[in-house]
Design an enzyme around this catalytic site. Sequence first.
Site, PDB file in Angstrom:
ATOM      1  N   CYS A   1      38.491  26.467  26.277  1.00  0.00           N
ATOM      2  CA  CYS A   1      38.565  26.115  24.868  1.00  0.00           C
ATOM      3  C   CYS A   1      37.216  26.449  24.221  1.00  0.00           C
ATOM      4  O   CYS A   1      36.194  26.507  24.870  1.00  0.00           O
ATOM      5  CB  CYS A   1      38.849  24.646  24.609  1.00  0.00           C
ATOM      6  SG  CYS A   1      40.278  24.014  25.474  1.00  0.00           S
ATOM      7  N   ARG A  57      37.879  32.312  24.458  1.00  0.00           N
ATOM      8  CA  ARG A  57      37.852  31.162  25.367  1.00  0.00           C
ATOM      9  C   ARG A  57      39.206  30.455  25.468  1.00  0.00           C
ATOM     10  O   ARG A  57      39.373  29.519  26.244  1.00  0.00           O
ATOM     11  CB  ARG A  57      36.803  30.153  24.894  1.00  0.00           C
ATOM     12  CG  ARG A  57      35.409  30.730  24.795  1.00  0.00           C
ATOM     13  CD  ARG A  57      34.449  29.699  24.270  1.00  0.00           C
ATOM     14  NE  ARG A  57      34.328  28.594  25.181  1.00  0.00           N
ATOM     15  CZ  ARG A  57      33.516  28.549  26.223  1.00  0.00           C
ATOM     16  NH1 ARG A  57      32.721  29.553  26.473  1.00  0.00           N
ATOM     17  NH2 ARG A  57      33.482  27.496  27.007  1.00  0.00           N
ATOM     18  N   TRP A  86      42.828  26.254  25.094  1.00  0.00           N
ATOM     19  CA  TRP A  86      43.498  26.797  26.272  1.00  0.00           C
ATOM     20  C   TRP A  86      43.983  25.568  27.033  1.00  0.00           C
ATOM     21  O   TRP A  86      43.192  24.806  27.580  1.00  0.00           O
ATOM     22  CB  TRP A  86      42.524  27.616  27.109  1.00  0.00           C
ATOM     23  CG  TRP A  86      43.145  28.296  28.284  1.00  0.00           C
ATOM     24  CD1 TRP A  86      43.826  29.480  28.275  1.00  0.00           C
ATOM     25  CD2 TRP A  86      43.134  27.858  29.643  1.00  0.00           C
ATOM     26  NE1 TRP A  86      44.236  29.794  29.544  1.00  0.00           N
ATOM     27  CE2 TRP A  86      43.829  28.814  30.402  1.00  0.00           C
ATOM     28  CE3 TRP A  86      42.601  26.749  30.294  1.00  0.00           C
ATOM     29  CZ2 TRP A  86      44.013  28.700  31.782  1.00  0.00           C
ATOM     30  CZ3 TRP A  86      42.783  26.632  31.658  1.00  0.00           C
ATOM     31  CH2 TRP A  86      43.476  27.604  32.393  1.00  0.00           C
ATOM     32  N   ASN A  98      36.027  20.431  24.940  1.00  0.00           N
ATOM     33  CA  ASN A  98      36.226  21.501  25.904  1.00  0.00           C
ATOM     34  C   ASN A  98      35.924  20.912  27.274  1.00  0.00           C
ATOM     35  O   ASN A  98      34.852  20.357  27.468  1.00  0.00           O
ATOM     36  CB  ASN A  98      35.242  22.636  25.563  1.00  0.00           C
ATOM     37  CG  ASN A  98      35.129  23.668  26.651  1.00  0.00           C
ATOM     38  OD1 ASN A  98      36.054  23.869  27.415  1.00  0.00           O
ATOM     39  ND2 ASN A  98      33.984  24.329  26.736  1.00  0.00           N
ATOM     40  N   GLY A  99      36.860  20.965  28.196  1.00  0.00           N
ATOM     41  CA  GLY A  99      36.612  20.407  29.525  1.00  0.00           C
ATOM     42  C   GLY A  99      37.770  19.533  29.955  1.00  0.00           C
ATOM     43  O   GLY A  99      38.861  19.594  29.382  1.00  0.00           O
ATOM     44  N   GLU A 101      40.901  45.250  42.057  1.00  0.00           N
ATOM     45  CA  GLU A 101      40.547  45.175  40.634  1.00  0.00           C
ATOM     46  C   GLU A 101      41.571  45.938  39.788  1.00  0.00           C
ATOM     47  O   GLU A 101      41.957  45.477  38.708  1.00  0.00           O
ATOM     48  CB  GLU A 101      39.123  45.720  40.447  1.00  0.00           C
ATOM     49  CG  GLU A 101      38.593  45.731  39.022  1.00  0.00           C
ATOM     50  CD  GLU A 101      38.553  44.372  38.344  1.00  0.00           C
ATOM     51  OE1 GLU A 101      38.721  43.339  39.003  1.00  0.00           O
ATOM     52  OE2 GLU A 101      38.381  44.348  37.114  1.00  0.00           O
ATOM     53  N   LYS A 161      43.776  44.174  36.865  1.00  0.00           N
ATOM     54  CA  LYS A 161      43.838  44.640  35.468  1.00  0.00           C
ATOM     55  C   LYS A 161      45.281  44.792  35.041  1.00  0.00           C
ATOM     56  O   LYS A 161      45.680  44.366  33.959  1.00  0.00           O
ATOM     57  CB  LYS A 161      43.129  45.995  35.292  1.00  0.00           C
ATOM     58  CG  LYS A 161      41.631  46.052  35.367  1.00  0.00           C
ATOM     59  CD  LYS A 161      40.901  45.231  34.367  1.00  0.00           C
ATOM     60  CE  LYS A 161      40.753  43.844  34.847  1.00  0.00           C
ATOM     61  NZ  LYS A 161      39.576  43.167  35.008  1.00  0.00           N
ATOM     62  N   GLU A 201      47.062  41.394  34.668  1.00  0.00           N
ATOM     63  CA  GLU A 201      46.523  40.590  33.567  1.00  0.00           C
ATOM     64  C   GLU A 201      47.078  41.022  32.212  1.00  0.00           C
ATOM     65  O   GLU A 201      47.421  40.178  31.393  1.00  0.00           O
ATOM     66  CB  GLU A 201      44.991  40.743  33.496  1.00  0.00           C
ATOM     67  CG  GLU A 201      44.222  39.875  34.454  1.00  0.00           C
ATOM     68  CD  GLU A 201      42.719  40.091  34.332  1.00  0.00           C
ATOM     69  OE1 GLU A 201      41.985  39.101  34.377  1.00  0.00           O
ATOM     70  OE2 GLU A 201      42.266  41.248  34.199  1.00  0.00           O
ATOM     71  N   HIS A 242      51.971  46.180  58.121  1.00  0.00           N
ATOM     72  CA  HIS A 242      52.152  44.823  58.636  1.00  0.00           C
ATOM     73  C   HIS A 242      52.934  43.935  57.668  1.00  0.00           C
ATOM     74  O   HIS A 242      52.816  42.713  57.726  1.00  0.00           O
ATOM     75  CB  HIS A 242      50.792  44.205  58.966  1.00  0.00           C
ATOM     76  CG  HIS A 242      50.067  44.948  60.049  1.00  0.00           C
ATOM     77  ND1 HIS A 242      50.559  45.086  61.323  1.00  0.00           N
ATOM     78  CD2 HIS A 242      48.910  45.667  60.027  1.00  0.00           C
ATOM     79  CE1 HIS A 242      49.725  45.814  62.054  1.00  0.00           C
ATOM     80  NE2 HIS A 242      48.722  46.186  61.273  1.00  0.00           N
ATOM     81  N   LYS A 258      38.873  34.146  28.616  1.00  0.00           N
ATOM     82  CA  LYS A 258      37.765  34.959  29.139  1.00  0.00           C
ATOM     83  C   LYS A 258      36.804  34.129  29.973  1.00  0.00           C
ATOM     84  O   LYS A 258      36.288  34.581  30.976  1.00  0.00           O
ATOM     85  CB  LYS A 258      37.022  35.594  27.974  1.00  0.00           C
ATOM     86  CG  LYS A 258      35.891  36.467  28.411  1.00  0.00           C
ATOM     87  CD  LYS A 258      36.059  37.860  27.916  1.00  0.00           C
ATOM     88  CE  LYS A 258      35.156  38.833  28.611  1.00  0.00           C
ATOM     89  NZ  LYS A 258      35.836  39.568  29.684  1.00  0.00           N
TER      90      LYS A 258
HETATM   91  C1  G6P Z   1      38.264  34.501  33.902  1.00  0.00           C
HETATM   92  C2  G6P Z   1      38.348  35.850  33.239  1.00  0.00           C
HETATM   93  C3  G6P Z   1      38.105  36.941  34.274  1.00  0.00           C
HETATM   94  C4  G6P Z   1      36.777  36.719  34.986  1.00  0.00           C
HETATM   95  C5  G6P Z   1      36.709  35.320  35.609  1.00  0.00           C
HETATM   96  C6  G6P Z   1      35.301  35.007  36.114  1.00  0.00           C
HETATM   97  O1  G6P Z   1      39.337  34.328  34.762  1.00  0.00           O
HETATM   98  O2  G6P Z   1      39.597  36.034  32.623  1.00  0.00           O
HETATM   99  O3  G6P Z   1      38.069  38.200  33.626  1.00  0.00           O
HETATM  100  O4  G6P Z   1      36.601  37.688  35.967  1.00  0.00           O
HETATM  101  O5  G6P Z   1      37.027  34.338  34.627  1.00  0.00           O
HETATM  102  O6  G6P Z   1      34.423  34.985  35.013  1.00  0.00           O
HETATM  103  P1  G6P Z   1      32.871  35.168  35.097  1.00  0.00           P
HETATM  104  O7  G6P Z   1      32.384  34.969  33.681  1.00  0.00           O
HETATM  105  O8  G6P Z   1      32.348  34.096  36.013  1.00  0.00           O
HETATM  106  O9  G6P Z   1      32.586  36.511  35.632  1.00  0.00           O
END
Ligand code: G6P
Length: 611
Positions: free
Chosen positions: A2, A27, A75, A100-101, A483, A487, A490, A506, A606
């Site tokens: 948030c 956020r 969020w 937030n939290g 990765e 992507k 996501e 396997h 994010k």
């Molecule tokens: C969230 C974001 C990801 C990110 C992860 C870790 O899940 O959506 O994109 O990799 O947090 O974030 P950080 O800021 O610790 O790299």
Amino acid sequence: MCGIVGAAARRDVVPVLIEGLRRLEYRGYDSAGLAVIDEHSRLVSARAVGKVAALADRLDAEPFAGQVGAAHTRWATHGGVSEANAHPQRSGDNVAVVHNGIIENYESLREVLEGKGYGFHSQTDTEVIAHLIDSHLQTGLGLREAVRTSLGELDGAYAIVAVTPDEPTRLVAARRGSPLVLGVGNGEHFVASDAAALLPVTRHFVFLEEGDLVDLTADSAEVIDLQGTTVTRPVVESSLSADAADKGGYRHYMLKEIFEQPKALGDTLSERFAHGRPLEAVLGPDAAELLPQVRGVHIVACGTSYHAGLVARYYLEQGGGVPCTVEVASEYRYRDPVVPPGTLFLAISQSGETADTLAALRFARGSGYVATAAICNVPESSLVRESDLVLMTRAGPEIGVASTKAFTTQLAALGLFGMLVARHNRLDARMEKLYARQLLHVPAQVEKTLQLESAMIKWAEWFADKHHALFLGRGPSFPVALEGALKLKEISYIHAEAYPAGELKHGPLALVDADMPVVAVAPNNRLIEKLKSNLQEVRARGGQLFVLADPDTGIRSEPGIEVVTMPEHIEALQAPLVYTVPLQLLAYHVAVARGTDVDQPRNLAKSVTVE
Ligand code: G6P
């Protein structure tokens, strides 16, 4: 997570709060709300499900104004996405709180407050805070003391802002475990989860510390620490500009950020080498003393940053003979890890505020490590402030929720970091210079690789109507495959998984058929012949292969195998950085073809500042 923002000024703060929320939307973005004390000293508020734009539309239709207020973009943690669960949460007409939290003891507090006659209208933990503050106001305390007393009763992590019409020019905010910055304007003060939210109104910030409470009016800002003592915290001038976060003509932030990678990588690497070798001082003044003691590294991170850590293990062990373990922070922090003598703890985080990563760092501090280190993109973050050694990635603000330039700059920083640690172990000066040259060539390679966009647009047509995809790699290309899969899932919501190619037989091979595209990352390294055999296993089962290959591999397109050749031969150290780029473009174009919300995918955020 948030995002929260608060303001005390002598002008209407509603536009400031809305713009702040827009900048904090990364956020969380499932609902938003805002409360102000109006000119009649009444508490007025509005909330809306959806993005900040929905709240802005509501305020256009039913406007109000005020000089003191707080706002929130959510969020969801406790309670589903609904207007009733959006913030601000109010205690009648007397208190509004944004938060937030997570408050861990909210259920027991709720029972106590219900016993006192408070009615609850949401499923949130935040509503408890609003009533708790009100209960203390009712005993005759002022807002500051009512908030302070309430915080003493809360377990968990939070950043909050509270207002009451009883004190119409005041706003009280506090942080414990979630980020909060104070913005110092000209005859006005602000707070927010992130300095970027306040750049249109000030460039002067105080980065509040754990446990700080701040008592704000337009004219004054008093910071009170955990012990209840008034303290002076330094005011820092930010070098960020207010427009650092616009799309610059691109359709999405993510695409802009993908194309910014050559520059971001150049920035990460610039002025960090002398005489062809990385400078120890890039990790800070204590590096010269600490690095020679390092015999092993424990890396801890989340999400994309975790994938960067997995690549770093190859840099440290293969290139440098330095034992390395890599773990997700949410597991590490509860595992009681054994720390061999001479081990360095390294946290990797774009934001420097991820709750699990920060908790892991705090746990590590008392666990017998040589030192703690951070690779991070946000200089003012908690992670940077609390680590002994720090290497900044210099990616610039990353707004798209799916991380792109933050990841590749982490890899560049990790290449540099690996050399600095390994030179005290198995890496000799000649090899170090060779690796340094290879790393410095990466921005140019990434620039060329961006030209593969049209090829990835073609591949994206194949993927757009699929439900599943597999990504394969071996060695350091396995984390690249992870990765690539992350992507794709996501932002396109296609179920994508990555496997080390040798593991395919396997189990996952059972899934392969014509409807399951299989992407393979194929640099020309010592595992290439083994990878080719694994690809044959896929072909033999009718799987459709999409291969990113080094020009020297000899892998060519044929029925069932689509090959895109990298623009030049890519060395082992460079490969994770360069091969990541087409996978980012593939995910982006699949998402565009499917019409999803690229920059703000559903259910994600994010920066995850809750556990
Ligand atoms: C969230 C974001 C990801 C990110 C992860 C870790 O899940 O959506 O994109 O990799 O947090 O974030 P950080 O800021 O610790 O790299």
